[in-house]
Write a protein that holds these residues in place. Sequence first.
Motif, PDB file in Angstrom:
ATOM      1  N   UNK A   1      48.589  32.451  23.542  1.00 23.22           N
ATOM      2  CA  UNK A   1      48.571  33.864  23.175  1.00 23.22           C
ATOM      3  C   UNK A   1      47.728  34.668  24.155  1.00 23.22           C
ATOM      4  N   UNK A   2      46.618  34.092  24.617  1.00 21.11           N
ATOM      5  CA  UNK A   2      45.804  34.789  25.614  1.00 21.11           C
ATOM      6  C   UNK A   2      46.595  35.007  26.893  1.00 21.11           C
ATOM      7  N   UNK A   3      47.347  33.983  27.290  1.00 22.57           N
ATOM      8  CA  UNK A   3      48.148  34.097  28.505  1.00 22.57           C
ATOM      9  C   UNK A   3      49.220  35.169  28.359  1.00 22.57           C
ATOM     10  N   UNK A   4      49.911  35.172  27.203  1.00 20.86           N
ATOM     11  CA  UNK A   4      50.960  36.183  26.978  1.00 20.86           C
ATOM     12  C   UNK A   4      50.371  37.590  26.990  1.00 20.86           C
ATOM     13  N   UNK A   5      49.205  37.749  26.360  1.00 22.44           N
ATOM     14  CA  UNK A   5      48.569  39.064  26.338  1.00 22.44           C
ATOM     15  C   UNK A   5      48.137  39.485  27.739  1.00 22.44           C
ATOM     16  N   UNK A   6      47.653  38.529  28.544  1.00 17.13           N
ATOM     17  CA  UNK A   6      47.230  38.844  29.907  1.00 17.13           C
ATOM     18  C   UNK A   6      48.428  39.239  30.769  1.00 17.13           C
ATOM     19  N   UNK A   7      49.544  38.538  30.609  1.00 16.19           N
ATOM     20  CA  UNK A   7      50.752  38.881  31.371  1.00 16.19           C
ATOM     21  C   UNK A   7      51.220  40.284  31.005  1.00 16.19           C
ATOM     22  N   UNK A   8      51.168  40.611  29.710  1.00 18.37           N
ATOM     23  CA  UNK A   8      51.549  41.965  29.287  1.00 18.37           C
ATOM     24  C   UNK A   8      50.614  43.009  29.893  1.00 18.37           C
ATOM     25  N   UNK A   9      49.325  42.692  29.970  1.00 22.04           N
ATOM     26  CA  UNK A   9      48.377  43.615  30.590  1.00 22.04           C
ATOM     27  C   UNK A   9      48.672  43.781  32.075  1.00 22.04           C
ATOM     28  N   UNK A  10      49.029  42.677  32.755  1.00 22.94           N
ATOM     29  CA  UNK A  10      49.385  42.762  34.166  1.00 22.94           C
ATOM     30  C   UNK A  10      50.618  43.618  34.395  1.00 22.94           C
ATOM     31  N   UNK A  11      51.595  43.506  33.500  1.00 26.23           N
ATOM     32  CA  UNK A  11      52.790  44.354  33.612  1.00 26.23           C
ATOM     33  C   UNK A  11      52.428  45.827  33.423  1.00 26.23           C
TER      34      UNK A  11
ATOM     35  N   UNK B   1      44.653  34.819  35.860  1.00 25.65           N
ATOM     36  CA  UNK B   1      45.925  34.513  36.536  1.00 25.65           C
ATOM     37  C   UNK B   1      47.104  35.104  35.770  1.00 25.65           C
ATOM     38  N   UNK B   2      46.977  35.202  34.449  1.00 20.87           N
ATOM     39  CA  UNK B   2      48.038  35.831  33.672  1.00 20.87           C
ATOM     40  C   UNK B   2      48.220  37.288  34.042  1.00 20.87           C
ATOM     41  N   UNK B   3      47.115  37.994  34.244  1.00 20.24           N
ATOM     42  CA  UNK B   3      47.208  39.396  34.662  1.00 20.24           C
ATOM     43  C   UNK B   3      47.890  39.511  36.022  1.00 20.24           C
ATOM     44  N   UNK B   4      47.521  38.644  36.963  1.00 23.32           N
ATOM     45  CA  UNK B   4      48.125  38.692  38.301  1.00 23.32           C
ATOM     46  C   UNK B   4      49.608  38.334  38.251  1.00 23.32           C
ATOM     47  N   UNK B   5      49.974  37.390  37.401  1.00 28.24           N
ATOM     48  CA  UNK B   5      51.384  37.024  37.260  1.00 28.24           C
ATOM     49  C   UNK B   5      52.184  38.192  36.692  1.00 28.24           C
ATOM     50  N   UNK B   6      51.676  38.821  35.648  1.00 31.28           N
ATOM     51  CA  UNK B   6      52.375  39.970  35.078  1.00 31.28           C
ATOM     52  C   UNK B   6      52.508  41.103  36.070  1.00 31.28           C
ATOM     53  N   UNK B   7      51.486  41.298  36.890  1.00 28.08           N
ATOM     54  CA  UNK B   7      51.537  42.340  37.920  1.00 28.08           C
ATOM     55  C   UNK B   7      52.676  42.083  38.893  1.00 28.08           C
ATOM     56  N   UNK B   8      52.774  40.866  39.413  1.00 29.52           N
ATOM     57  CA  UNK B   8      53.836  40.552  40.378  1.00 29.52           C
ATOM     58  C   UNK B   8      55.211  40.694  39.743  1.00 29.52           C
ATOM     59  N   UNK B   9      55.370  40.221  38.522  1.00 33.12           N
ATOM     60  CA  UNK B   9      56.675  40.311  37.863  1.00 33.12           C
ATOM     61  C   UNK B   9      57.092  41.766  37.657  1.00 33.12           C
ATOM     62  N   UNK B  10      56.157  42.606  37.249  1.00 27.76           N
ATOM     63  CA  UNK B  10      56.486  44.009  36.993  1.00 27.76           C
ATOM     64  C   UNK B  10      56.884  44.724  38.277  1.00 27.76           C
ATOM     65  N   UNK B  11      56.151  44.488  39.359  1.00 23.80           N
ATOM     66  CA  UNK B  11      56.459  45.160  40.621  1.00 23.80           C
ATOM     67  C   UNK B  11      57.830  44.721  41.141  1.00 23.80           C
TER      68      UNK B  11
END
Length: 265
Positions: A93-103, A170-180
């Motif tokens: 859940x922390x990872x999913x939330x971090x990915x959403x924040x990165x997006x 790393x979840x934030x950075x992953x979400x950032x790359x996916x969104x861009x």
Amino acid sequence: MSDSWPRRRLLAILRGASEPLDAQELARVTGQHVTTVRFHLDVLTRESLVRQFQQPPRGRGRPRIGYTAVQRSVGYQDLAQVLADQLGSDPRRRSDAAIAAGRAWGAKLESMEQPIASLDDAKDVTMTMMSELGFAPERDASSETDEQVMIRMTACPLRELARTHSEVVCGVHLGLMREVIDRNGGRDAVNVRLHPFVEPELCVARLEALQRMLVPDPATMPDTPPETGEPRIPTPSGGRVAPQLRTADPQLRNGEAHVAKQSTQ
């Protein structure tokens, strides 16, 4: 620090200064008597808010004492721990939330105006963005194929945090790359995976071409026979294609039989 406006002002001046200032210089800036300034500087020094430096004298005399503000480092490690705890105890859940924040972060960045039509385009967009953010990306040409591209992240502004809170950082950075990539036209065409710390100082981003990107453009396909096993219909001279009947259709077979019966009458 005690609630003293003169000391707060001195501290603000020192924080904005590009070099140490002595008591006389501070007295001229603040309009206070030099003795008063020295008193406040002594208090700030005892509270570890300013640091003293010996400076060369102006002309003859004793060396001057310069002062500079102590730069307080922000407790990012503690902050990351607090944020991770607030995201819950489940790492997934922390990872999913971090990915959403990165997006969400990626959605606020300015568009790069570089449409993604191929895996190479996705690689260029990702490397440009991560370079601007301080990740020092390098392409790994030895591992590139038509289906995937590897990008080596040789630096990370938050590496020490990532060592203990990788699912968040790393979840934030992953979400950032996916969104861009999605915003530049790579949605449903390119997937991004992030492999943290494949080496002690190295992370790897893997860009994968999805099925939609792997389907060739019909305009670029060669004029080859179909793969159904049926013979290729030749094109008569003049450019017109003669109509063809497939006897595998029951209705067509019945029609052929009716035509044959009429011709025998």
